[in-house]
Design a protein around this motif. Structure first.
Motif, PDB file in Angstrom:
ATOM      1  N   LEU A   1       0.834  -1.201   0.000  1.00  0.00           N
ATOM      2  CA  LEU A   1       0.000   0.000   0.000  1.00  0.00           C
ATOM      3  C   LEU A   1       0.871   1.253   0.000  1.00  0.00           C
ATOM      4  CD1 LEU A   1      -3.032   0.619   0.078  1.00  0.00           C
ATOM      5  CD2 LEU A   1      -2.828   0.907   2.537  1.00  0.00           C
ATOM      6  N   ALA A   2       1.926   1.205   0.827  1.00  0.00           N
ATOM      7  CA  ALA A   2       2.822   2.367   0.900  1.00  0.00           C
ATOM      8  C   ALA A   2       3.481   2.594  -0.453  1.00  0.00           C
ATOM      9  CB  ALA A   2       3.875   2.142   1.981  1.00  0.00           C
ATOM     10  N   ASP A   3       3.859   1.507  -1.122  1.00  0.00           N
ATOM     11  CA  ASP A   3       4.506   1.627  -2.422  1.00  0.00           C
ATOM     12  C   ASP A   3       3.542   2.218  -3.443  1.00  0.00           C
ATOM     13  OD1 ASP A   3       6.923   1.172  -3.806  1.00  0.00           O
ATOM     14  OD2 ASP A   3       5.914  -0.415  -4.937  1.00  0.00           O
ATOM     15  N   ILE A   4       2.288   1.753  -3.385  1.00  0.00           N
ATOM     16  CA  ILE A   4       1.291   2.272  -4.329  1.00  0.00           C
ATOM     17  C   ILE A   4       0.966   3.731  -4.019  1.00  0.00           C
ATOM     18  CG2 ILE A   4      -1.118   2.041  -5.050  1.00  0.00           C
ATOM     19  CD1 ILE A   4      -0.798  -0.967  -4.796  1.00  0.00           C
ATOM     20  N   GLU A   5       0.891   4.062  -2.726  1.00  0.00           N
ATOM     21  CA  GLU A   5       0.598   5.450  -2.334  1.00  0.00           C
ATOM     22  C   GLU A   5       1.668   6.400  -2.848  1.00  0.00           C
ATOM     23  OE1 GLU A   5       0.110   5.672   1.870  1.00  0.00           O
ATOM     24  OE2 GLU A   5      -2.063   5.493   1.770  1.00  0.00           O
TER      25      GLU A   5
ATOM     26  N   LYS B   1      -2.777   8.802  -2.067  1.00  0.00           N
ATOM     27  CA  LYS B   1      -3.384   8.140  -0.915  1.00  0.00           C
ATOM     28  C   LYS B   1      -4.764   7.592  -1.243  1.00  0.00           C
ATOM     29  CE  LYS B   1      -1.067  10.169   3.010  1.00  0.00           C
ATOM     30  NZ  LYS B   1      -1.128  11.055   4.164  1.00  0.00           N
ATOM     31  N   ASP B   2      -5.062   6.503  -0.558  1.00  0.00           N
ATOM     32  CA  ASP B   2      -6.347   5.860  -0.767  1.00  0.00           C
ATOM     33  C   ASP B   2      -7.483   6.842  -0.459  1.00  0.00           C
ATOM     34  OD1 ASP B   2      -6.951   3.191  -1.617  1.00  0.00           O
ATOM     35  OD2 ASP B   2      -8.172   3.028   0.188  1.00  0.00           O
ATOM     36  N   GLY B   3      -8.458   6.907  -1.319  1.00  0.00           N
ATOM     37  CA  GLY B   3      -9.607   7.790  -1.102  1.00  0.00           C
ATOM     38  C   GLY B   3      -9.454   9.150  -1.767  1.00  0.00           C
TER      39      GLY B   3
ATOM     40  N   LEU C   1      -6.353  15.727  -5.555  1.00  0.00           N
ATOM     41  CA  LEU C   1      -7.330  16.417  -4.714  1.00  0.00           C
ATOM     42  C   LEU C   1      -8.139  15.414  -3.905  1.00  0.00           C
ATOM     43  CD1 LEU C   1     -10.385  17.556  -6.812  1.00  0.00           C
ATOM     44  CD2 LEU C   1      -8.532  16.280  -7.840  1.00  0.00           C
ATOM     45  N   TRP C   2      -8.804  15.930  -2.868  1.00  0.00           N
ATOM     46  CA  TRP C   2      -9.737  15.107  -2.091  1.00  0.00           C
ATOM     47  C   TRP C   2     -11.148  15.311  -2.640  1.00  0.00           C
ATOM     48  CZ3 TRP C   2      -7.444  11.595   0.627  1.00  0.00           C
ATOM     49  CH2 TRP C   2      -6.176  11.830   1.147  1.00  0.00           C
ATOM     50  N   PRO C   3     -12.032  14.383  -2.446  1.00  0.00           N
ATOM     51  CA  PRO C   3     -13.387  14.509  -2.998  1.00  0.00           C
ATOM     52  C   PRO C   3     -14.071  15.816  -2.586  1.00  0.00           C
ATOM     53  CG  PRO C   3     -13.053  12.271  -2.208  1.00  0.00           C
ATOM     54  CD  PRO C   3     -11.821  13.045  -1.813  1.00  0.00           C
ATOM     55  N   SER C   4     -13.732  16.364  -1.414  1.00  0.00           N
ATOM     56  CA  SER C   4     -14.377  17.598  -0.965  1.00  0.00           C
ATOM     57  C   SER C   4     -14.001  18.799  -1.834  1.00  0.00           C
ATOM     58  CB  SER C   4     -14.006  17.874   0.493  1.00  0.00           C
ATOM     59  OG  SER C   4     -12.600  17.965   0.607  1.00  0.00           O
TER      60      SER C   4
ATOM     61  N   TYR D   1     -10.185  13.664 -17.244  1.00  0.00           N
ATOM     62  CA  TYR D   1     -10.654  12.450 -16.550  1.00  0.00           C
ATOM     63  C   TYR D   1     -10.387  12.573 -15.058  1.00  0.00           C
ATOM     64  CZ  TYR D   1      -5.906  10.767 -15.770  1.00  0.00           C
ATOM     65  OH  TYR D   1      -4.615  10.650 -15.341  1.00  0.00           O
ATOM     66  N   THR D   2     -11.240  11.964 -14.280  1.00  0.00           N
ATOM     67  CA  THR D   2     -11.062  11.920 -12.826  1.00  0.00           C
ATOM     68  C   THR D   2     -11.157  10.469 -12.391  1.00  0.00           C
ATOM     69  OG1 THR D   2     -12.235  14.014 -12.699  1.00  0.00           O
ATOM     70  CG2 THR D   2     -11.889  12.859 -10.630  1.00  0.00           C
ATOM     71  N   SER D   3     -10.196  10.044 -11.603  1.00  0.00           N
ATOM     72  CA  SER D   3     -10.267   8.653 -11.121  1.00  0.00           C
ATOM     73  C   SER D   3      -9.927   8.600  -9.630  1.00  0.00           C
ATOM     74  CB  SER D   3      -9.304   7.765 -11.910  1.00  0.00           C
ATOM     75  OG  SER D   3      -7.979   8.177 -11.690  1.00  0.00           O
ATOM     76  N   PRO D   4     -10.720   7.844  -8.876  1.00  0.00           N
ATOM     77  CA  PRO D   4     -10.421   7.703  -7.447  1.00  0.00           C
ATOM     78  C   PRO D   4      -9.260   6.730  -7.226  1.00  0.00           C
ATOM     79  CG  PRO D   4     -12.350   6.405  -8.013  1.00  0.00           C
ATOM     80  CD  PRO D   4     -11.919   7.101  -9.273  1.00  0.00           C
ATOM     81  N   VAL D   5      -8.515   6.981  -6.182  1.00  0.00           N
ATOM     82  CA  VAL D   5      -7.436   6.053  -5.818  1.00  0.00           C
ATOM     83  C   VAL D   5      -8.026   5.032  -4.844  1.00  0.00           C
ATOM     84  CG1 VAL D   5      -5.169   5.822  -4.755  1.00  0.00           C
ATOM     85  CG2 VAL D   5      -5.711   7.859  -6.112  1.00  0.00           C
ATOM     86  N   ASP D   6      -8.145   3.794  -5.267  1.00  0.00           N
ATOM     87  CA  ASP D   6      -8.721   2.755  -4.398  1.00  0.00           C
ATOM     88  C   ASP D   6      -7.774   1.572  -4.308  1.00  0.00           C
ATOM     89  OD1 ASP D   6      -8.920   1.901  -6.947  1.00  0.00           O
ATOM     90  OD2 ASP D   6     -11.008   1.264  -6.837  1.00  0.00           O
ATOM     91  N   SER D   7      -6.533   1.907  -4.014  1.00  0.00           N
ATOM     92  CA  SER D   7      -5.508   0.866  -4.004  1.00  0.00           C
ATOM     93  C   SER D   7      -5.764  -0.184  -2.937  1.00  0.00           C
ATOM     94  CB  SER D   7      -4.133   1.495  -3.798  1.00  0.00           C
ATOM     95  OG  SER D   7      -4.201   2.559  -2.895  1.00  0.00           O
ATOM     96  N   ARG D   8      -6.352   0.247  -1.772  1.00  0.00           N
ATOM     97  CA  ARG D   8      -6.575  -0.718  -0.686  1.00  0.00           C
ATOM     98  C   ARG D   8      -7.493  -1.851  -1.164  1.00  0.00           C
ATOM     99  NH1 ARG D   8      -5.491   0.339   4.739  1.00  0.00           N
ATOM    100  NH2 ARG D   8      -5.290   2.544   4.264  1.00  0.00           N
ATOM    101  N   ASP D   9      -8.546  -1.466  -1.900  1.00  0.00           N
ATOM    102  CA  ASP D   9      -9.474  -2.487  -2.394  1.00  0.00           C
ATOM    103  C   ASP D   9      -8.789  -3.408  -3.390  1.00  0.00           C
ATOM    104  OD1 ASP D   9     -11.490  -1.649  -0.866  1.00  0.00           O
ATOM    105  OD2 ASP D   9     -12.584  -0.574  -2.444  1.00  0.00           O
TER     106      ASP D   9
END
Lengths: 232, 439
Positions: B54-58, B63-65, B265-268, B291-299
């Motif tokens: 996870l740290a490597d992907i971050e 960051k996730d989310g 950016l954060w979703p807010s 394009y906008t894509s969420p970071v969901d590496s944890r999943d």
């Protein structure tokens, strides 16, 4: 006055691998507060079975058992456990002390039985009072293997007395002791009647039996009054 | 009150029994210890692997989310975006170009910002472009410059502290400061690959950026680990644009290909992205390519690791079962020896359920003690492994014992205690009270 224990027409048949054997056949017995009763009888006559029924280890097949006026003939096991804890004290021929516990811890076993909870200080006070009553408070920290037979039986009596029972049931408590030590144990048991405790003693020893207020004999499943001083 | 009395009684009596049978308790614990330790090791291993992955992907994705947005290349994209982001410090923009640091007018040691391990100047008339992962592609280069003492890096201009999204650990020096006016002498923070390159190849401190108005003298302020393989330098975007027209940023003058500007950016902060989209649209940028894509590496990594975790947990469960069998065996033997004790306890008023509770309390205490020992041993072993092998094995460097492994160990110990104690408990509760009378 309401009798402490009132048995009327109590019957019990033992069923095992062989033929059913009637062991109690219409037993009648009344024990009042402060009363002491000795039950005599030959081996296999049903003395211990009668004591088991009175102590709610077992149930009678028929008849009626009143404890303090309440009918407990068919009492369920959960309530029987409560009654054994609150109303009865038991002393057996073998002392049944746990070797890994001290004398005080063995006595406290009757207090740590899941029927309510008392603080360690209260338990300690009660245990020491019970040990003191049978004259062995100084042995509180001793473990059974380092005690004599008489001392061990007195620890067992203290365990039976620690909850201030209304009825003390003793099944040949002197059977494993010499005459002199046995007399001391009977003294300790009999002293409980001074405080209103009923005592039922199963014994083969007429000398000990004759120290009780009444002596009865169990013959062929029926209790009969035994004349005083009769030796068999 | 009744429950409390029974619970306390069970604990007191169970404790007395355990003290009285220390050797037997120890034997029960030994077999169970290995089982619980296996569960702890599997859980700790998978958690540590999970964290590392996870740290490597971050480091590379964010960051996730959080969200990543890509803005299409265009003459005004960078200028409009940096102008808007000045009022939104929670959004960080990153634009990428290349820079050659060293002798001017020469072909660098690693053309196209290749990783030094595979760097080669002989590309047979082709130039090379590499991305952050070290993936390189060749493009035609008709007039290659002579070889010189220079290093090519990916130059990433950032509008703010990107570490709030990509938590680069600082290896030395300090990260870019965004306070104060931009410096004419651009400050750079290198990634580890670039730092290693500069350590191995001393080069003159002259930096040329394609399309820049002049060469500059860079100042290297720190080194970070960004998880990338290509040599990369991070620079304040405003210091980069002092020398480079924003319209030229994000495009490769050699290939003519544009590079998208990345936003973190954060979703807010999505409303600000909508404002930016409107402004870019007004400036003629084709916003359909945003394009906008969420970071969901944890999943994503979770599902990959779960399979392995369950396989290893299955093996650990088998070892644990051996421990349960040990407790069961010792428990049944002990109940057999304590028939008179249990009958006597019933005679003095102990309910059947409490007798079962006493046996279960004993096995539970054994399970918990074993779990504590196994978790402690696991944590100590990890500490030793981290000390001994941490310097050579990054996975074990500065690693802390995962709390999930501790919980798994306690759950395994409790479960083993219950499973191993259930049958002895039922047997103890069924002992006839008349045993004491017939003895």
């Amino acid at each position: 006055m309401t009798a402490l224990i009132e048995l009327s027409g109590l019957s019990k048949t033992l069923t095992g691998q062989g033929e059913p054997r009637p062991i109690l056949s219409g037993v009648d017995l009344t024990v009042n507060a402060g009363d002491s009763v000795a039950i005599l009888g030959r081996s296999g006559s049903g003395k211990s079975t009668l004591l088991s029924v009175i102590g709610l280890f077992d149930r009678a097949d028929s008849g009626q058992y009143l404890l303090g006026g309440a009918d407990i003939t068919r009492v369920p096991e959960r309530r029987a456990a409560r009654l054994r804890s609150a109303e009865f004290g038991f002393v057996f021929q073998r002392f049944f002390l746990l070797k890994h516990l001290t004398a005080a811890q063995n006595v406290a076993m009757a207090l740590v039985n899941g029927q309510g909870w008392e603080s360690r200080r209260t338990r300690r006070a009660k245990v020491m009072a019970a040990l003191d009553r049978v004259g062995i408070a100084h042995l509180a920290k001793q473990r059974p293997p380092r005690m004599s037979g008489g001392e061990q039986q007195r620890v067992a009596i203290a365990r039976a007395l620690v909850r201030e029972p209304k009825v003390l049931l003793a099944d040949e408590p002197t059977g494993a002791l010499d005459t002199e030590t046995g007399a001391l144990v009977i003294d300790a048991l009999h002293s409980a009647t001074d405080r209103g405790c009923g005592l039922i003693l199963v014994t083969h020893d007429h000398a000990h039996a004759n120290r009780m207020h009444r002596v009865v004999r169990l013959t062929e499943g029926v209790l009969r009054a035994e004349p005083r001083g009769v030796a068999v | 009150m009744a429950l409390s009395g029974r619970f306390r009684s069970a604990l007191v009596i169970g404790g007395q029994s355990i003290r009285a049978r220390k050797l037997r308790t120890l034997l029960s614990m030994i077999s169970l210890f290995l089982g619980v330790l296996a569960v702890v090791a599997v859980q700790a291993g998978s958690e540590i692997a999970n964290r590392a992955l996870l740290a490597d992907i971050e480091l590379q994705q964010g960051k996730d989310g959080s969200l990543r947005a890509g803005l299409p290349p265009g003459p005004d994209t960078v200028a409009i975006t940096t102008d808007l982001l000045a009022d939104h410090p929670g959004i960080v923009g990153a634009t990428e170009t290349s820079a050659v640091i060293g002798e001017p007018g020469t072909t660098p040691i690693n053309p196209g910002a290749q990783p030094f391990k595979h760097a080669s100047r002989d590309q047979g008339g082709y130039a090379v472009r590499c991305d952050a992962n070290g993936m390189c592609t060749q493009v035609m280069d008709d007039s290659p410059a002579p070889p010189g003492e220079a290093i090519e890096v990916r130059l990433v201009g950032v509008t703010g502290d990107i570490r709030q999204f990509r938590p680069f650990p600082l290896k030395s020096g300090e990260w870019l400061s965004f306070d104060g006016e931009p410096s004419l002498s651009p400050r750079l923070v290198l990634n580890q690959e670039a730092a290693d390159g500069f350590a191995a190849h001393p080069v003159p401190a002259q930096m040329r950026v394609p399309g820049a108005s002049a060469d500059t003298t860079p100042r290297i302020t720190g080194v970070i680990d960004d998880g990338g393989y290509a040599p990369t330098a991070y620079i304040r975007a405003d210091e980069l644009f002092t020398w480079l027209n924003p319209a030229d940023a994000g495009s490769d003058p050699r290939t003519g290909q544009g590079t998208m500007m990345q936003l973190y950016l954060w979703p807010s902060d999505q409303p600000a992205l909508q404002t930016l989209t409107a402004r870019l649209s007004g400036a003629g940028v084709d916003v359909t390519h945003i394009y906008t894509s969420p970071v969901d590496s944890r999943d994503r990594i979770g599902s990959q690791l779960d399979v392995m975790r369950w396989i290893f947990l299955g093996m650990a469960a088998l070892v644990l079962l051996i421990g349960v069998a040990g407790i069961l065996n010792v428990g049944l033997a002990t109940v057999g020896e304590r028939v008179e004790e249990f009958a006597l306890r019933r005679a003095v008023g102990t309910p059947r359920v409490l007798l079962a509770g006493i046996v279960l309390a004993e096995t539970l205490i054994i399970g918990l003690l074993t779990a504590a020992a196994a978790v402690g041993a696991g944590a100590a072993a990890l500490e030793v492994a981290s000390t001994l092998f941490g310097p050579s094995e990054p996975l074990l460097a500065d690693v802390s014992f995962p709390w999930q492994a501790g919980v798994a160990g306690v759950v395994a110990g409790v479960a083993a205690g219950i499973l191993g104690g259930l049958l002895p408990a039922i047997r103890a509760a069924g002992i006839p009270i008349a045993t004491v009378m017939r003895a």
